[in-house]
Design a protein around this motif. Structure first.
Motif, PDB file in Angstrom:
ATOM      1  N   ASN A  27       0.906  -1.331   0.033  1.00 18.21           N
ATOM      2  CA  ASN A  27      -0.035  -0.005   0.100  1.00 18.21           C
ATOM      3  C   ASN A  27       1.023   1.258   0.032  1.00 18.21           C
ATOM      4  OD1 ASN A  27       0.945  -0.003   2.808  1.00 18.21           O
ATOM      5  ND2 ASN A  27      -1.121  -0.193   3.475  1.00 18.21           N
ATOM      6  N   THR A  28       2.185   1.035  -0.366  1.00 21.08           N
ATOM      7  CA  THR A  28       3.026   2.399  -0.202  1.00 21.08           C
ATOM      8  C   THR A  28       2.510   3.016  -1.757  1.00 21.08           C
ATOM      9  OG1 THR A  28       4.744   0.975  -1.240  1.00 21.08           O
ATOM     10  CG2 THR A  28       4.896   1.379   0.942  1.00 21.08           C
ATOM     11  N   THR A  29       2.130   2.366  -2.787  1.00 24.52           N
ATOM     12  CA  THR A  29       1.817   2.948  -3.940  1.00 24.52           C
ATOM     13  C   THR A  29       0.146   2.788  -4.269  1.00 24.52           C
ATOM     14  OG1 THR A  29       3.738   1.980  -5.187  1.00 24.52           O
ATOM     15  CG2 THR A  29       2.086   2.790  -6.568  1.00 24.52           C
ATOM     16  N   LYS A  30      -0.195   4.059  -4.321  1.00 30.20           N
ATOM     17  CA  LYS A  30      -1.632   4.040  -4.370  1.00 30.20           C
ATOM     18  C   LYS A  30      -2.251   3.674  -5.932  1.00 30.20           C
ATOM     19  CE  LYS A  30      -5.417   7.489  -4.849  1.00 30.20           C
ATOM     20  NZ  LYS A  30      -5.753   7.478  -6.249  1.00 30.20           N
ATOM     21  N   ARG A  47      -7.884 -18.678 -11.725  1.00 27.41           N
ATOM     22  CA  ARG A  47      -7.023 -17.495 -11.257  1.00 27.41           C
ATOM     23  C   ARG A  47      -5.503 -17.530 -11.345  1.00 27.41           C
ATOM     24  NH1 ARG A  47     -10.952 -18.855  -7.309  1.00 27.41           N
ATOM     25  NH2 ARG A  47      -9.342 -20.169  -5.830  1.00 27.41           N
ATOM     26  N   ASP A  48      -5.128 -18.607 -11.507  1.00 27.43           N
ATOM     27  CA  ASP A  48      -3.769 -18.915 -11.784  1.00 27.43           C
ATOM     28  C   ASP A  48      -3.592 -18.415 -13.018  1.00 27.43           C
ATOM     29  OD1 ASP A  48      -3.062 -19.895  -9.122  1.00 27.43           O
ATOM     30  OD2 ASP A  48      -3.254 -21.897  -9.746  1.00 27.43           O
ATOM     31  N   GLU A  49      -4.315 -18.712 -14.087  1.00 25.93           N
ATOM     32  CA  GLU A  49      -3.975 -18.482 -15.469  1.00 25.93           C
ATOM     33  C   GLU A  49      -4.111 -16.866 -15.557  1.00 25.93           C
ATOM     34  OE1 GLU A  49      -3.711 -20.059 -18.887  1.00 25.93           O
ATOM     35  OE2 GLU A  49      -2.812 -21.551 -17.333  1.00 25.93           O
ATOM     36  N   ILE A  50      -4.825 -16.199 -15.063  1.00 25.81           N
ATOM     37  CA  ILE A  50      -5.025 -14.816 -15.009  1.00 25.81           C
ATOM     38  C   ILE A  50      -3.847 -14.231 -14.410  1.00 25.81           C
ATOM     39  CG2 ILE A  50      -6.009 -12.718 -14.160  1.00 25.81           C
ATOM     40  CD1 ILE A  50      -8.829 -14.588 -14.492  1.00 25.81           C
ATOM     41  N   ARG A  51      -3.325 -14.774 -13.098  1.00 28.58           N
ATOM     42  CA  ARG A  51      -2.068 -14.222 -12.616  1.00 28.58           C
ATOM     43  C   ARG A  51      -0.848 -14.506 -13.625  1.00 28.58           C
ATOM     44  NH1 ARG A  51      -4.169 -17.698  -7.591  1.00 28.58           N
ATOM     45  NH2 ARG A  51      -4.946 -15.921  -6.667  1.00 28.58           N
ATOM     46  N   LYS A  52      -0.700 -15.606 -14.349  1.00 26.10           N
ATOM     47  CA  LYS A  52       0.285 -15.901 -15.175  1.00 26.10           C
ATOM     48  C   LYS A  52       0.191 -15.150 -16.514  1.00 26.10           C
ATOM     49  CE  LYS A  52       0.494 -19.992 -16.846  1.00 26.10           C
ATOM     50  NZ  LYS A  52       0.536 -21.245 -17.155  1.00 26.10           N
ATOM     51  N   LEU A  53      -0.989 -14.796 -16.903  1.00 21.75           N
ATOM     52  CA  LEU A  53      -1.206 -14.036 -18.292  1.00 21.75           C
ATOM     53  C   LEU A  53      -1.421 -12.650 -18.111  1.00 21.75           C
ATOM     54  CD1 LEU A  53      -3.163 -16.826 -20.207  1.00 21.75           C
ATOM     55  CD2 LEU A  53      -0.804 -16.592 -20.190  1.00 21.75           C
ATOM     56  N   TRP A  54      -2.596 -12.131 -18.233  1.00 18.93           N
ATOM     57  CA  TRP A  54      -2.683 -10.796 -18.384  1.00 18.93           C
ATOM     58  C   TRP A  54      -2.602  -9.945 -17.059  1.00 18.93           C
ATOM     59  CZ3 TRP A  54      -6.771  -8.575 -15.603  1.00 18.93           C
ATOM     60  CH2 TRP A  54      -7.942  -9.548 -15.463  1.00 18.93           C
ATOM     61  N   ALA A  55      -2.722 -10.729 -15.948  1.00 17.39           N
ATOM     62  CA  ALA A  55      -2.421  -9.928 -14.715  1.00 17.39           C
ATOM     63  C   ALA A  55      -1.074  -9.962 -14.149  1.00 17.39           C
ATOM     64  CB  ALA A  55      -3.312 -10.284 -13.590  1.00 17.39           C
ATOM     65  N   SER A  56      -0.049 -10.407 -14.894  1.00 25.99           N
ATOM     66  CA  SER A  56       1.278 -10.569 -14.543  1.00 25.99           C
ATOM     67  C   SER A  56       2.086  -9.315 -14.763  1.00 25.99           C
ATOM     68  CB  SER A  56       2.039 -11.684 -15.304  1.00 25.99           C
ATOM     69  OG  SER A  56       2.515 -11.469 -16.580  1.00 25.99           O
ATOM     70  N   LYS A  57       3.071  -9.213 -14.019  1.00 28.94           N
ATOM     71  CA  LYS A  57       4.230  -8.006 -13.837  1.00 28.94           C
ATOM     72  C   LYS A  57       4.719  -7.849 -15.349  1.00 28.94           C
ATOM     73  CE  LYS A  57       4.082  -7.339  -8.938  1.00 28.94           C
ATOM     74  NZ  LYS A  57       5.129  -7.319  -7.922  1.00 28.94           N
ATOM     75  N   SER A  58       5.106  -9.075 -15.943  1.00 35.26           N
ATOM     76  CA  SER A  58       5.818  -9.072 -17.166  1.00 35.26           C
ATOM     77  C   SER A  58       4.893  -8.596 -18.326  1.00 35.26           C
ATOM     78  CB  SER A  58       6.035 -10.410 -17.374  1.00 35.26           C
ATOM     79  OG  SER A  58       5.036 -11.336 -17.600  1.00 35.26           O
ATOM     80  N   GLN A  63       0.722  -3.253 -13.463  1.00 35.22           N
ATOM     81  CA  GLN A  63       1.077  -4.288 -12.615  1.00 35.22           C
ATOM     82  C   GLN A  63       2.316  -4.055 -12.106  1.00 35.22           C
ATOM     83  OE1 GLN A  63      -2.263  -5.145 -11.473  1.00 35.22           O
ATOM     84  NE2 GLN A  63      -1.488  -7.336 -11.510  1.00 35.22           N
ATOM     85  N   LYS A  64       3.465  -3.990 -12.952  1.00 38.69           N
ATOM     86  CA  LYS A  64       4.638  -4.163 -12.583  1.00 38.69           C
ATOM     87  C   LYS A  64       5.062  -2.819 -11.726  1.00 38.69           C
ATOM     88  CE  LYS A  64       9.330  -4.227 -14.721  1.00 38.69           C
ATOM     89  NZ  LYS A  64       9.792  -4.149 -15.939  1.00 38.69           N
ATOM     90  N   THR A  65       4.450  -1.605 -11.645  1.00 37.41           N
ATOM     91  CA  THR A  65       4.587  -0.269 -10.767  1.00 37.41           C
ATOM     92  C   THR A  65       3.657  -0.438  -9.544  1.00 37.41           C
ATOM     93  OG1 THR A  65       3.350   1.027 -12.294  1.00 37.41           O
ATOM     94  CG2 THR A  65       5.633   0.898 -12.939  1.00 37.41           C
ATOM     95  N   GLY A  66       2.829  -1.308  -9.784  1.00 36.64           N
ATOM     96  CA  GLY A  66       1.692  -1.329  -8.543  1.00 36.64           C
ATOM     97  C   GLY A  66       0.582  -0.332  -8.883  1.00 36.64           C
ATOM     98  N   LYS A  67       0.467   0.298  -9.850  1.00 34.88           N
ATOM     99  CA  LYS A  67      -0.583   1.509 -10.256  1.00 34.88           C
ATOM    100  C   LYS A  67      -1.974   0.508 -10.572  1.00 34.88           C
ATOM    101  CE  LYS A  67       2.409   4.979 -11.566  1.00 34.88           C
ATOM    102  NZ  LYS A  67       2.762   6.040 -12.509  1.00 34.88           N
ATOM    103  N   SER A  68      -2.121  -0.687 -10.639  1.00 38.24           N
ATOM    104  CA  SER A  68      -3.295  -1.342 -10.793  1.00 38.24           C
ATOM    105  C   SER A  68      -3.190  -2.620  -9.896  1.00 38.24           C
ATOM    106  CB  SER A  68      -3.402  -1.998 -12.257  1.00 38.24           C
ATOM    107  OG  SER A  68      -2.355  -2.733 -12.770  1.00 38.24           O
ATOM    108  N   LEU A  69      -4.594  -3.180  -9.285  1.00 47.48           N
ATOM    109  CA  LEU A  69      -4.581  -4.112  -8.587  1.00 47.48           C
ATOM    110  C   LEU A  69      -5.653  -5.142  -9.258  1.00 47.48           C
ATOM    111  CD1 LEU A  69      -5.145  -2.925  -4.888  1.00 47.48           C
ATOM    112  CD2 LEU A  69      -3.053  -4.008  -5.720  1.00 47.48           C
ATOM    113  N   VAL A  70      -5.295  -6.493  -9.449  1.00 47.25           N
ATOM    114  CA  VAL A  70      -5.932  -7.397  -9.695  1.00 47.25           C
ATOM    115  C   VAL A  70      -6.613  -8.050  -8.565  1.00 47.25           C
ATOM    116  CG1 VAL A  70      -6.648  -9.205 -11.232  1.00 47.25           C
ATOM    117  CG2 VAL A  70      -5.205  -7.540 -12.104  1.00 47.25           C
ATOM    118  N   ILE A  71      -7.818  -7.902  -8.259  1.00 39.99           N
ATOM    119  CA  ILE A  71      -8.276  -8.639  -6.940  1.00 39.99           C
ATOM    120  C   ILE A  71      -9.177  -9.525  -7.483  1.00 39.99           C
ATOM    121  CG2 ILE A  71      -9.591  -8.102  -4.715  1.00 39.99           C
ATOM    122  CD1 ILE A  71      -6.737  -6.992  -4.707  1.00 39.99           C
TER     123      ILE A  71
END
Length: 144
Positions: A27-30, A47-58, A63-71
């Motif tokens: 929560n240091t990045t809004k 959920r694992d597929e989403i984490r691995k694919l479109w919600a991954s930091k790569s 996602q990489k910068t913490g400007k989005s949250l996938v919940i």
């Protein structure tokens, strides 16, 4: 009617009494955008597929910068403790995880965002949808 009572319950009590499992995140990045992914507790593979694919930091700079949250918004289950600790992206609502209760899960998720977050944008996503997070954010900014 049971569903009307559930709706009133979600909107009349403190949201932390409706939530069984809160997401854990830096929560240091809004976050500028939160994506609530509607999912059933037993759909771990999705959920694992989403984490691995479109919600991954790569795959996403947001996602990489913490400007989005996938919940992932899920219903009541005792089988999620390990996954919640491992990923920290579950918002578990105290309702039976049925199709009929989907609206209450999302309603509680939106209320959690209202109370605990202040993102610029919120998107409700189904777990069978692929999202390009960075493009979605750009488009939402453009049409704000």
């Amino acid at each position: 009617d049971a569903n009307q009572t559930l709706h009133q319950h979600i909107n009349s009590v403190a949201i932390d009494r409706v939530i069984l499992q809160f997401p854990r995140y830096d929560n240091t990045t809004k976050p500028e955008m939160i994506l609530l992914v509607n999912n059933a507790y037993y759909e771990r593979a999705e959920r694992d597929e989403i984490r691995k694919l479109w919600a991954s930091k790569s795959e996403s700079q947001m996602q990489k910068t913490g400007k989005s949250l996938v919940i992932f918004v899920v219903g009541r289950s005792t089988d999620l403790a390990e996954e919640a600790v491992t990923y920290g992206d579950l918002l578990q609502i105290d309702v039976d995880d049925t199709y009929r209760n989907t609206v209450y899960k999302i309603e509680a998720g939106l209320k959690w965002i209202e109370v605990y977050q202040n993102p610029e944008f919120v998107a409700k996503i189904d777990s069978d949808t692929v999202v390009h997070i960075d493009r979605l954010y750009e488009r939402m900014q453009r049409y704000e």
